[in-house]
Enzyme design. Structure first.
Site, PDB file in Angstrom:
ATOM      1  N   GLY A   1       8.217  25.102 -27.452  1.00 28.51           N
ATOM      2  CA  GLY A   1       8.674  23.784 -26.170  1.00 28.51           C
ATOM      3  C   GLY A   1       9.250  22.765 -26.287  1.00 28.51           C
ATOM      4  O   GLY A   1       8.968  22.229 -25.405  1.00 28.51           O
ATOM      5  N   THR A   2       9.739  23.153 -26.654  1.00 27.71           N
ATOM      6  CA  THR A   2      11.150  21.246 -26.948  1.00 27.71           C
ATOM      7  C   THR A   2      11.619  21.112 -25.952  1.00 27.71           C
ATOM      8  O   THR A   2      11.389  19.827 -25.577  1.00 27.71           O
ATOM      9  CB  THR A   2      11.927  22.408 -28.014  1.00 27.71           C
ATOM     10  OG1 THR A   2      11.592  21.656 -29.661  1.00 27.71           O
ATOM     11  CG2 THR A   2      13.026  20.403 -28.347  1.00 27.71           C
TER      12      THR A   2
ATOM     13  N   LEU B   1      13.364  38.895 -17.040  1.00 21.91           N
ATOM     14  CA  LEU B   1      12.128  39.454 -16.295  1.00 21.91           C
ATOM     15  C   LEU B   1      12.397  40.649 -15.352  1.00 21.91           C
ATOM     16  O   LEU B   1      13.746  41.271 -15.425  1.00 21.91           O
ATOM     17  CB  LEU B   1      12.247  37.975 -15.105  1.00 21.91           C
ATOM     18  CG  LEU B   1      11.932  37.301 -15.724  1.00 21.91           C
ATOM     19  CD1 LEU B   1      12.117  35.637 -14.676  1.00 21.91           C
ATOM     20  CD2 LEU B   1      10.453  36.520 -15.283  1.00 21.91           C
TER      21      LEU B   1
ATOM     22  N   HIS C   1      20.731  28.781 -22.500  1.00 22.13           N
ATOM     23  CA  HIS C   1      21.583  29.963 -23.933  1.00 22.13           C
ATOM     24  C   HIS C   1      21.789  29.370 -25.198  1.00 22.13           C
ATOM     25  O   HIS C   1      23.513  28.464 -24.943  1.00 22.13           O
ATOM     26  CB  HIS C   1      22.214  30.895 -22.604  1.00 22.13           C
ATOM     27  CG  HIS C   1      22.685  32.081 -24.036  1.00 22.13           C
ATOM     28  ND1 HIS C   1      21.451  32.898 -24.772  1.00 22.13           N
ATOM     29  CD2 HIS C   1      23.820  32.280 -25.048  1.00 22.13           C
ATOM     30  CE1 HIS C   1      22.253  34.240 -25.271  1.00 22.13           C
ATOM     31  NE2 HIS C   1      22.711  33.487 -26.306  1.00 22.13           N
TER      32      HIS C   1
END
Length: 186
Positions: free
Chosen positions: A11-12, A86, A102
């Site tokens: 979660g950075t 997804l 990315h």
């Protein structure tokens, strides 16, 4: 602008977004919800800020996420270290309102299986002199969406995967906030 953040890890990037909202760097942004595809530290970061948080099954993530998004008036979905691919239906519906970051300079070193340390190892093995990170819109093709912005750094003699990971994290923290701000002000 109301955003939903999808997470898979520490979660950075989520924390960077939370901090930017709180310090006024992203004045027009509200994190409405966070959705995780596995148990991860990002969930704790979200819950610490009382953000509505869901942990969804990877196999049915797209369908479950769609259900959670119904009626929420979400303006942007931000993939922040999110690893689940997804569904084409989900990306078709949300692609123009969904961004990803990315850890390389796309179009090089992207696509299925190119994440985390694998990306940095490939960059080093290719003998690249620069690397960085790319923010792009999400499409059904992995890492193939339109590029919004990139940040770069020089690869120094003797750099290893851990060095690239650290440098990419620094670049990501700057350009993801920049991209979200740009979209929120459009």
């Amino acid at each position: 602008m109301k955003i939903a953040v999808f997470v898979s890890g520490g979660g950075t990037n989520l924390q960077n977004i939370i901090d930017a909202v709180e310090d006024g760097t992203l004045p027009n942004v509200e994190i409405s919800m966070v959705m995780a595809d596995r148990d991860c530290y990002a969930i704790e970061r979200s819950l610490d800020k009382d953000i509505r948080t869901y942990v969804l099954d990877r196999k049915t993530f797209s369908e479950d996420a769609e259900h959670n998004l119904e009626g929420e008036e979400i303006d942007l979905i931000v993939l922040a270290g999110f690893l689940t691919i997804l569904s084409p239906e989900f990306t078709s519906k949300w692609g123009s309102k969904m961004i990803n970051i990315h850890p390389a300079l796309l179009p090089k070193f992207g696509g299925k299986g190119m994440y985390g340390a694998k990306v940095h190892q490939a960059v080093l093995e290719a003998g690249e002199k620069t690397s960085g990170a790319t923010v792009h819109f999400v499409t059904a093709g992995v890492d193939e969406g339109q590029i919004i912005c990139q940040g770069t750094f020089e690869i120094e003699e003797g750099d290893e995967v851990a060095d690239l990971q650290r440098k990419v994290a620094e670049v990501e923290s700057e350009i993801y906030i920049k991209a979200i701000k740009q979209i929120s002000e459009a």
